[in-house]
Design a protein around this motif. Structure first.
Motif, PDB file in Angstrom:
ATOM      1  N   THR A  35       0.836  -1.209   0.000  1.00  0.00           N
ATOM      2  CA  THR A  35       0.000   0.000   0.000  1.00  0.00           C
ATOM      3  C   THR A  35       0.865   1.252   0.000  1.00  0.00           C
ATOM      4  O   THR A  35       0.419   2.315  -0.417  1.00  0.00           O
ATOM      5  N   GLU A  36       2.115   1.111   0.473  1.00  0.00           N
ATOM      6  CA  GLU A  36       3.070   2.208   0.455  1.00  0.00           C
ATOM      7  C   GLU A  36       4.393   1.711  -0.119  1.00  0.00           C
ATOM      8  O   GLU A  36       4.733   0.530   0.012  1.00  0.00           O
ATOM      9  N   ILE A  37       5.139   2.613  -0.759  1.00  0.00           N
ATOM     10  CA  ILE A  37       6.448   2.269  -1.295  1.00  0.00           C
ATOM     11  C   ILE A  37       7.453   3.345  -0.900  1.00  0.00           C
ATOM     12  O   ILE A  37       7.120   4.523  -0.830  1.00  0.00           O
ATOM     13  N   ASP A  42      15.199   9.498  -2.313  1.00  0.00           N
ATOM     14  CA  ASP A  42      15.042  10.541  -1.292  1.00  0.00           C
ATOM     15  C   ASP A  42      14.366  10.058  -0.016  1.00  0.00           C
ATOM     16  O   ASP A  42      14.034  10.859   0.857  1.00  0.00           O
ATOM     17  N   SER A  43      14.154   8.753   0.105  1.00  0.00           N
ATOM     18  CA  SER A  43      13.561   8.126   1.296  1.00  0.00           C
ATOM     19  C   SER A  43      12.113   8.536   1.548  1.00  0.00           C
ATOM     20  O   SER A  43      11.579   8.292   2.628  1.00  0.00           O
ATOM     21  N   ASN A  44      11.462   9.163   0.566  1.00  0.00           N
ATOM     22  CA  ASN A  44      10.048   9.476   0.719  1.00  0.00           C
ATOM     23  C   ASN A  44       9.222   8.196   0.731  1.00  0.00           C
ATOM     24  O   ASN A  44       9.541   7.228   0.033  1.00  0.00           O
ATOM     25  N   LYS A 155      12.152  -5.813  -1.175  1.00  0.00           N
ATOM     26  CA  LYS A 155      11.140  -4.762  -1.182  1.00  0.00           C
ATOM     27  C   LYS A 155      10.851  -4.309  -2.607  1.00  0.00           C
ATOM     28  O   LYS A 155      11.538  -4.715  -3.561  1.00  0.00           O
ATOM     29  N   TYR A 156       9.834  -3.487  -2.755  1.00  0.00           N
ATOM     30  CA  TYR A 156       9.392  -2.938  -4.043  1.00  0.00           C
ATOM     31  C   TYR A 156      10.542  -2.148  -4.678  1.00  0.00           C
ATOM     32  O   TYR A 156      11.185  -1.326  -4.027  1.00  0.00           O
ATOM     33  N   ASN A 157      10.787  -2.377  -5.949  1.00  0.00           N
ATOM     34  CA  ASN A 157      11.885  -1.702  -6.638  1.00  0.00           C
ATOM     35  C   ASN A 157      11.477  -0.299  -7.096  1.00  0.00           C
ATOM     36  O   ASN A 157      10.670  -0.149  -8.020  1.00  0.00           O
ATOM     37  N   THR A 158      12.035   0.715  -6.435  1.00  0.00           N
ATOM     38  CA  THR A 158      11.768   2.101  -6.840  1.00  0.00           C
ATOM     39  C   THR A 158      13.012   2.784  -7.389  1.00  0.00           C
ATOM     40  O   THR A 158      13.048   4.007  -7.484  1.00  0.00           O
ATOM     41  N   LEU A 159      14.036   2.018  -7.740  1.00  0.00           N
ATOM     42  CA  LEU A 159      15.181   2.624  -8.401  1.00  0.00           C
ATOM     43  C   LEU A 159      14.709   3.287  -9.698  1.00  0.00           C
ATOM     44  O   LEU A 159      13.903   2.725 -10.434  1.00  0.00           O
TER      45      LEU A 159
END
Length: 245
Positions: A35-37, A42-44, A155-159
């Motif tokens: 539900t969150e990533i 920037d660690s947001n 964890k979810y890949n946000t690169l």
């Protein structure tokens, strides 16, 4: 981008990035159920939006929401999924499986020290409730991007989240009617939809073509490009509805 790096990001298997033997020791279900990533740059912490999708050659909007995904106890490459689909006002429950067939790992990204990234490629077989009208099966392939941090957590890949074309959990396949046996192209994904033709006219982010306004994309278009604040607010409110509840 070097050729071998591009191939790896596409999930192709090279001699030094095969992760299939190891992926069974991780649980990828939280990536699909997140539900969150966390944005690594920037660690947001951001709310993960619902997947966007289409069905058929006219790009009718297709909604899918997972209510449960769990790793099978008898086969750690298999995941048991439940959820609901929606086309126009028709909402149908489904059950099925995701089976990991390939997995990669990327070990040489100097931009993100302490993280390795990879892709799990899964065969998907979902079955809507046969006891209801307008139902069918969904078969295809899903690509799930993951990160492994320095503590070995997956964890979810946000690169590259801020790069044009960012996407994850991308599915390409077909929906086939139980009754008529007719198949329709059915694709979805997080943030972008794969192989979406002229539906997606956005550069940096997904933006539906206005020619498909009446094919289920009205509220989405209004939410990002409403001519008035009232239109935009109406679109955002519609987009935030939990239609699966």
């Amino acid at each position: 981008m070097a050729k071998n790096k591009a191939q790896r990001l596409e999930g192709e298997i090279g001699p030094d990035n095969n992760f299939f033997g190891e992926i069974k020791n991780y649980d990828i279900s939280p990536i699909l159920m997140a539900t969150e990533i966390e944005i690594i740059d920037d660690s947001n912490i951001l709310t993960r939006p619902e997947a966007i999708g289409f069905i058929g050659d006219d790009y009718q909007r297709f909604y899918i929401h997972f209510t449960s995904i769990r790793q099978a106890t008898d086969n750690r490459y298999k995941y048991i999924a439940e959820g609901k689909t929606r086309v126009r006002g028709t909402i149908r429950p489904f059950k099925g499986t995701l089976m990991i067939k390939k997995a990669t790992i990327e070990k040489d990204d100097d931009m993100y020290v302490g993280y390795t990234s990879g892709i799990a490629i899964c065969d998907v077989k979902f079955y809507e409730d046969r006891g209801m009208t307008s139902t069918g099966s969904i078969f295809g392939t899903m690509r799930i991007g993951y990160l492994i941090d320095k503590t070995s957590r997956l964890k979810y890949n946000t690169l590259y989240y801020y790069a044009d074309g960012f996407n994850n959990n991308s599915f390409e396949g077909t929906w086939t009617s139980y009754k008529t046996k007719v198949s329709k192209k059915c694709n979805w994904g997080d943030f972008r939809i794969p192989a979406s033709g002229d539906l997606d006219i956005g550069a940096g982010e997904f933006s539906p073509n206005s020619k498909y306004f009446d094919n289920g994309w009205k509220s989405y278009i209004l939410s990002i490009a409403g001519e008035t604040e009232i239109d935009a607010a109406m679109g955002k409110k519609k987009e935030s509805e939990k239609w699966w509840e």
